[in-house]
Scaffold this motif. Structure first.
Motif, PDB file in Angstrom:
ATOM      1  N   GLN A 149       0.830  -1.207   0.000  1.00 46.82           N
ATOM      2  CA  GLN A 149       0.000   0.000   0.000  1.00 46.82           C
ATOM      3  C   GLN A 149       0.867   1.261   0.000  1.00 46.82           C
ATOM      4  OE1 GLN A 149      -3.177   0.142  -0.497  1.00 46.82           O
ATOM      5  NE2 GLN A 149      -3.376  -2.092  -0.488  1.00 46.82           N
ATOM      6  N   LEU A 150       2.040   1.202   0.625  1.00 45.58           N
ATOM      7  CA  LEU A 150       2.950   2.344   0.594  1.00 45.58           C
ATOM      8  C   LEU A 150       3.420   2.614  -0.826  1.00 45.58           C
ATOM      9  CD1 LEU A 150       4.344   4.397   2.446  1.00 45.58           C
ATOM     10  CD2 LEU A 150       6.280   2.813   2.600  1.00 45.58           C
ATOM     11  N   GLY A 151       3.646   1.552  -1.589  1.00 45.12           N
ATOM     12  CA  GLY A 151       3.994   1.718  -2.998  1.00 45.12           C
ATOM     13  C   GLY A 151       2.872   2.359  -3.785  1.00 45.12           C
ATOM     14  N   HIS A 152       1.616   1.953  -3.488  1.00 47.66           N
ATOM     15  CA  HIS A 152       0.456   2.575  -4.161  1.00 47.66           C
ATOM     16  C   HIS A 152       0.379   4.065  -3.817  1.00 47.66           C
ATOM     17  CE1 HIS A 152      -0.707  -1.175  -5.686  1.00 47.66           C
ATOM     18  NE2 HIS A 152      -1.385  -1.640  -4.659  1.00 47.66           N
ATOM     19  N   LEU A 153       0.617   4.393  -2.554  1.00 43.00           N
ATOM     20  CA  LEU A 153       0.592   5.805  -2.146  1.00 43.00           C
ATOM     21  C   LEU A 153       1.644   6.617  -2.896  1.00 43.00           C
ATOM     22  CD1 LEU A 153       0.115   5.535   1.722  1.00 43.00           C
ATOM     23  CD2 LEU A 153      -1.455   6.604   0.132  1.00 43.00           C
ATOM     24  N   ALA A 154       2.861   6.075  -2.990  1.00 47.38           N
ATOM     25  CA  ALA A 154       3.921   6.781  -3.703  1.00 47.38           C
ATOM     26  C   ALA A 154       3.584   6.932  -5.175  1.00 47.38           C
ATOM     27  CB  ALA A 154       5.249   6.042  -3.532  1.00 47.38           C
ATOM     28  N   GLY A 155       2.987   5.882  -5.759  1.00 50.65           N
ATOM     29  CA  GLY A 155       2.599   5.955  -7.160  1.00 50.65           C
ATOM     30  C   GLY A 155       1.545   7.014  -7.406  1.00 50.65           C
ATOM     31  N   GLN A 156       0.538   7.077  -6.532  1.00 50.01           N
ATOM     32  CA  GLN A 156      -0.505   8.092  -6.716  1.00 50.01           C
ATOM     33  C   GLN A 156       0.056   9.492  -6.530  1.00 50.01           C
ATOM     34  OE1 GLN A 156      -3.964   7.786  -4.189  1.00 50.01           O
ATOM     35  NE2 GLN A 156      -4.786   9.709  -4.945  1.00 50.01           N
ATOM     36  N   LEU A 157       0.963   9.662  -5.556  1.00 47.88           N
ATOM     37  CA  LEU A 157       1.560  10.978  -5.337  1.00 47.88           C
ATOM     38  C   LEU A 157       2.337  11.429  -6.568  1.00 47.88           C
ATOM     39  CD1 LEU A 157       2.214  13.332  -3.435  1.00 47.88           C
ATOM     40  CD2 LEU A 157       4.175  12.012  -2.607  1.00 47.88           C
ATOM     41  N   GLN A 158       3.110  10.512  -7.151  1.00 43.36           N
ATOM     42  CA  GLN A 158       3.879  10.861  -8.347  1.00 43.36           C
ATOM     43  C   GLN A 158       2.962  11.216  -9.513  1.00 43.36           C
ATOM     44  OE1 GLN A 158       4.407   8.767 -11.307  1.00 43.36           O
ATOM     45  NE2 GLN A 158       5.887  10.194 -12.176  1.00 43.36           N
ATOM     46  N   GLU A 159       1.902  10.442  -9.699  1.00 44.02           N
ATOM     47  CA  GLU A 159       0.950  10.733 -10.775  1.00 44.02           C
ATOM     48  C   GLU A 159       0.245  12.067 -10.527  1.00 44.02           C
ATOM     49  OE1 GLU A 159      -1.727   7.486 -10.967  1.00 44.02           O
ATOM     50  OE2 GLU A 159      -0.352   6.177 -12.078  1.00 44.02           O
ATOM     51  N   GLY A 160      -0.146  12.304  -9.281  1.00 42.57           N
ATOM     52  CA  GLY A 160      -0.858  13.530  -8.956  1.00 42.57           C
ATOM     53  C   GLY A 160      -0.017  14.772  -9.183  1.00 42.57           C
ATOM     54  N   LEU A 161       1.239  14.717  -8.752  1.00 40.10           N
ATOM     55  CA  LEU A 161       2.122  15.866  -8.947  1.00 40.10           C
ATOM     56  C   LEU A 161       2.379  16.108 -10.428  1.00 40.10           C
ATOM     57  CD1 LEU A 161       4.726  15.303  -6.076  1.00 40.10           C
ATOM     58  CD2 LEU A 161       2.867  16.981  -6.146  1.00 40.10           C
ATOM     59  N   GLY A 162       2.495  15.028 -11.193  1.00 42.52           N
ATOM     60  CA  GLY A 162       2.738  15.179 -12.623  1.00 42.52           C
ATOM     61  C   GLY A 162       1.530  15.698 -13.380  1.00 42.52           C
ATOM     62  N   GLY A 163       0.334  15.411 -12.889  1.00 42.65           N
ATOM     63  CA  GLY A 163      -0.877  15.823 -13.597  1.00 42.65           C
ATOM     64  C   GLY A 163      -1.693  16.864 -12.849  1.00 42.65           C
ATOM     65  N   MET A 164      -1.025  17.709 -12.058  1.00 44.68           N
ATOM     66  CA  MET A 164      -1.743  18.659 -11.208  1.00 44.68           C
ATOM     67  C   MET A 164      -2.573  19.656 -12.027  1.00 44.68           C
ATOM     68  SD  MET A 164      -2.543  19.237  -8.188  1.00 44.68           S
ATOM     69  CE  MET A 164      -1.389  18.089  -7.431  1.00 44.68           C
ATOM     70  N   ARG A 165      -2.063  20.071 -13.179  1.00 45.92           N
ATOM     71  CA  ARG A 165      -2.835  21.018 -14.000  1.00 45.92           C
ATOM     72  C   ARG A 165      -4.174  20.407 -14.403  1.00 45.92           C
ATOM     73  NH1 ARG A 165       0.417  23.356 -18.942  1.00 45.92           N
ATOM     74  NH2 ARG A 165      -1.586  24.424 -19.171  1.00 45.92           N
ATOM     75  N   THR A 166      -4.153  19.160 -14.828  1.00 50.98           N
ATOM     76  CA  THR A 166      -5.395  18.492 -15.245  1.00 50.98           C
ATOM     77  C   THR A 166      -6.329  18.297 -14.058  1.00 50.98           C
ATOM     78  OG1 THR A 166      -4.192  17.334 -16.989  1.00 50.98           O
ATOM     79  CG2 THR A 166      -6.330  16.433 -16.352  1.00 50.98           C
ATOM     80  N   ILE A 167      -5.783  17.889 -12.914  1.00 53.07           N
ATOM     81  CA  ILE A 167      -6.611  17.670 -11.720  1.00 53.07           C
ATOM     82  C   ILE A 167      -7.311  18.958 -11.306  1.00 53.07           C
ATOM     83  CG2 ILE A 167      -6.534  17.128  -9.252  1.00 53.07           C
ATOM     84  CD1 ILE A 167      -4.224  15.206  -9.888  1.00 53.07           C
ATOM     85  N   GLN A 168      -6.556  20.049 -11.264  1.00 52.81           N
ATOM     86  CA  GLN A 168      -7.156  21.310 -10.846  1.00 52.81           C
ATOM     87  C   GLN A 168      -8.097  21.874 -11.905  1.00 52.81           C
ATOM     88  OE1 GLN A 168      -4.048  23.978  -9.599  1.00 52.81           O
ATOM     89  NE2 GLN A 168      -3.489  22.735  -7.815  1.00 52.81           N
ATOM     90  N   ALA A 169      -7.768  21.648 -13.183  1.00 49.54           N
ATOM     91  CA  ALA A 169      -8.641  22.153 -14.243  1.00 49.54           C
ATOM     92  C   ALA A 169     -10.024  21.521 -14.186  1.00 49.54           C
ATOM     93  CB  ALA A 169      -8.005  21.907 -15.609  1.00 49.54           C
TER      94      ALA A 169
END
Length: 592
Positions: free
Chosen positions: A208-228
């Motif tokens: 689960q820690l690996g899943h958390l790190a993966g989501q954090l990396q994806e989220g930071l990389g796609g922050m413009r899309t998430i906020q848009a």
């Protein structure tokens, strides 16, 4: 888990000398602990008698037994202090050597992990979540480091102390010492069950820690899309779900781990109470011997509890090892055949002959043949998903074709080492990849030994020298993470300059201008106009206007070359290329 622990121990073999030095310190530490227990009885007699008979009787310190009172008054304290000093030095030594051992062992593991990661194909890395890979490299390696530092040392040190203290107890009372030792195996079965429960929780928690790190990396990389799209709430819910699963797994593991020392505490209390009751009922031991015996009993259960406590580190390392070895056991899809040799200089050209390739069940290429003669520019065009980029994966030996073969001057590329074949190519991709260092460092990646004059010459060919000179520190200007301080056209021209500097005989441009704005595209096209003439190049393009001057254009559809020829020939045929040309021309007129 046991297999992964044994494999992790393999990394300790090169550092056996350091571990041996730590073991010597631990042996001294164990002997000093036993000496403390043994001296408790004489210490009591020394106190009660005022030093008159502190070393007489059945339990004595031999070389002090016959000393006069005046000498014994300072002799016994000197013995106690000496034991303490030796124990302190031994403890410091074992801590230093175990720290050195852990760092050397983990450094080897990190190095092997890095080598493995950098040797995998892009497709293999794409199948893994980047955050999970980073979690293995950080959290999982750290779990191994903690185990190497504390668990190995504790197993050696505490086992020695148990043996020494058990020997002291048995020498003072074989019957009570034997009963004390019989109590220890009673903890084995429940401790084993608790250990398995803790392992399951630890393994799930690290996943689960690996899943958390993966989501954090994806989220930071796609922050413009998430906020848009105002998707923060949805992302938070996903994060919370993984966080809850991690928390629940680690709490379960903590409960199980806490049960082992708790069980040992109960058994230690029971053994101590039994020894006191037996000694009081039978009067079988004098008070001084009884005190030394009880001290040994109390002290022996401390290392036993410590062993139970550090077992959690071993479990975490075992679970981490499973994840690390799953990565280390991956192999590149194109491995050198036995007897493979260095690929010679390219004289005639390359041919992908009758090549087939699949991504799982999806067929990407089907009987495709593409020729790339030396000194010619060959372009691949066609609809998205037709297999154009897959061709570059096969050329650069990132993947192996399931059918057909790659020929270098008519010789199967499997006869050559993959790295030497890869050295024939310089790749410029759709997304210009730069690192956070300086312009000079990014260019030198292609040839670390290149001189300043060679760097500037490559930059001039790529139409990049002027803008580099205009930067605040010229070639020493830091470009930021992924070249964030430069425009898209500037980043791409630096990548082209790097490709030129490499002196690779074949230049591969994979959609090198498709993601650029019109202004940047013009800049890059001007650079390519200076680079391509007379070179061997494979150009994959979406915009047909960028390949009209190619020596041959291959139209790739559904994994096959459906037609090929020069621009004018293909237009005159009125086939798929002409249809694509008309479609793009109409789209451009509509946009205008």
């Amino acid at each position: 888990m046991h297999k992964s622990l044994w494999r992790l121990l393999g990394y300790a073999r090169p550092h056996a000398a350091v571990l041996g030095a730590a073991f010597v310190c631990m042996a001294v530490l164990g002997l000093c602990t036993g000496a403390y227990a043994y001296l408790m009885g004489p210490a009591l007699r020394f106190l009660l008698s005022g030093g008159e008979r502190g070393f007489g009787g059945e339990q004595s310190v031999p070389w002090l037994a016959d000393l006069p009172r005046e000498a014994s008054l300072w002799g016994f304290p000197v013995v106690v202090v000496t034991v303490g000093v030796v124990k302190g030095v031994a403890y410091l030594g074992q801590f230093f050597f175990m720290g050195l051992f852990a760092q050397k062992t983990v450094a080897d593991l990190r190095r092997e992990l890095f080598v493995r990661l950098t040797s995998l194909s892009p497709a293999q890395l794409a199948r893994e979540r980047m955050g999970d890979l980073l979690s293995r490299f950080s959290a999982d390696v750290q779990a191994v480091e903690v185990a190497a530092m504390y668990t190995v040392g504790s197993y050696l040190r505490d086992s020695l102390q148990i043996v020494v203290l058990a020997g002291v107890a048995l020498s003072l009372s074989p019957l009570l010492g034997g009963l004390m030792l019989c109590v220890l195996p009673l903890a084995a079965l429940p401790a084993s069950r608790l250990t398995r429960k803790a392992l399951r929780g630890t393994r799930e928690g690290q996943l689960q820690l690996g899943h958390l790190a993966g989501q954090l990396q994806e989220g930071l990389g796609g922050m413009r899309t998430i906020q848009a799209f105002n998707g923060q709430a949805a992302e938070l819910e996903r994060f919370s779900s993984h966080a809850r699963s991690h928390e629940e797994a680690m709490v379960r593991a903590a409960w199980a781990r806490g049960g082992v020392p708790g069980l040992m505490e109960v058994l230690a209390a029971a053994a101590l109470a039994g020894a006191l009751a037996y000694a009081a009922a039978t009067q079988a031991m004098d008070p001084a011997s009884l005190l030394s015996f009880l001290t040994a009993v109390v002290l022996v259960y401390q290392p036993v509890k410590d062993l139970g406590r550090v077992t959690q580190f071993a479990m975490q390392a075992g679970a981490a090892g499973e994840r690390l070895f799953a990565l280390l056991d991956l192999r590149h899809p194109v491995e050198d055949a036995p007897g493979a040799t260095e690929a010679p200089a390219l004289k005639h050209g390359l041919v992908l002959e009758g090549v087939g390739f699949s991504y799982g069940e999806r067929r990407a290429l089907e009987g495709l043949t593409v020729e790339l003669p030396v000194g010619q520019v060959v372009a691949l065009v066609g609809p998205s998903g037709g297999g154009k980029s897959t061709i570059t994966q096969l050329l650069l030996r990132f993947e192996r074709p399931s059918e057909g073969r790659l020929l270098l001057d008519g010789v199967d590329a499997d006869r050559y080492m993959a790295e030497s074949v890869r050295a024939k190519f310089a790749l410029v991709t759709q997304e210009p990849l730069l690192f956070s260092g300086s312009v000079r460092e990014n260019l030198s990646l292609a040839r670390p030994d290149a001189t300043r004059e060679e760097l500037e010459a490559a930059a001039r060919v790529a139409n990049a020298h002027e803008f580099i000179q205009a930067l605040p520190e010229g070639y020493d200007t830091r470009v930021g993470e992924r070249g964030a301080k430069l425009s898209g056209g500037q980043r791409q021209r630096l990548c082209i300059a790097r490709a030129v500097l490499s002196r690779a005989p074949v230049l591969v441009l994979d959609e090198a201008t498709s993601s650029l704005d019109p202004e940047s595209e013009r800049e890059v096209q001007a650079a390519l106009a200076r680079v391509l003439p007379g070179r061997t190049a494979l150009v994959i393009a979406h915009r047909l206007s960028t390949v009209v001057s190619a020596d041959r254009i291959c139209v790739v559809e559904a994994g096959r070359v459906v037609e090929q020829g020069r621009h004018e020939e293909l237009l005159a045929r009125g086939g798929p290329y002409a249809a694509l040309w008309a479609l793009q021309a109409g789209a451009e007129r509509g946009a205008a």
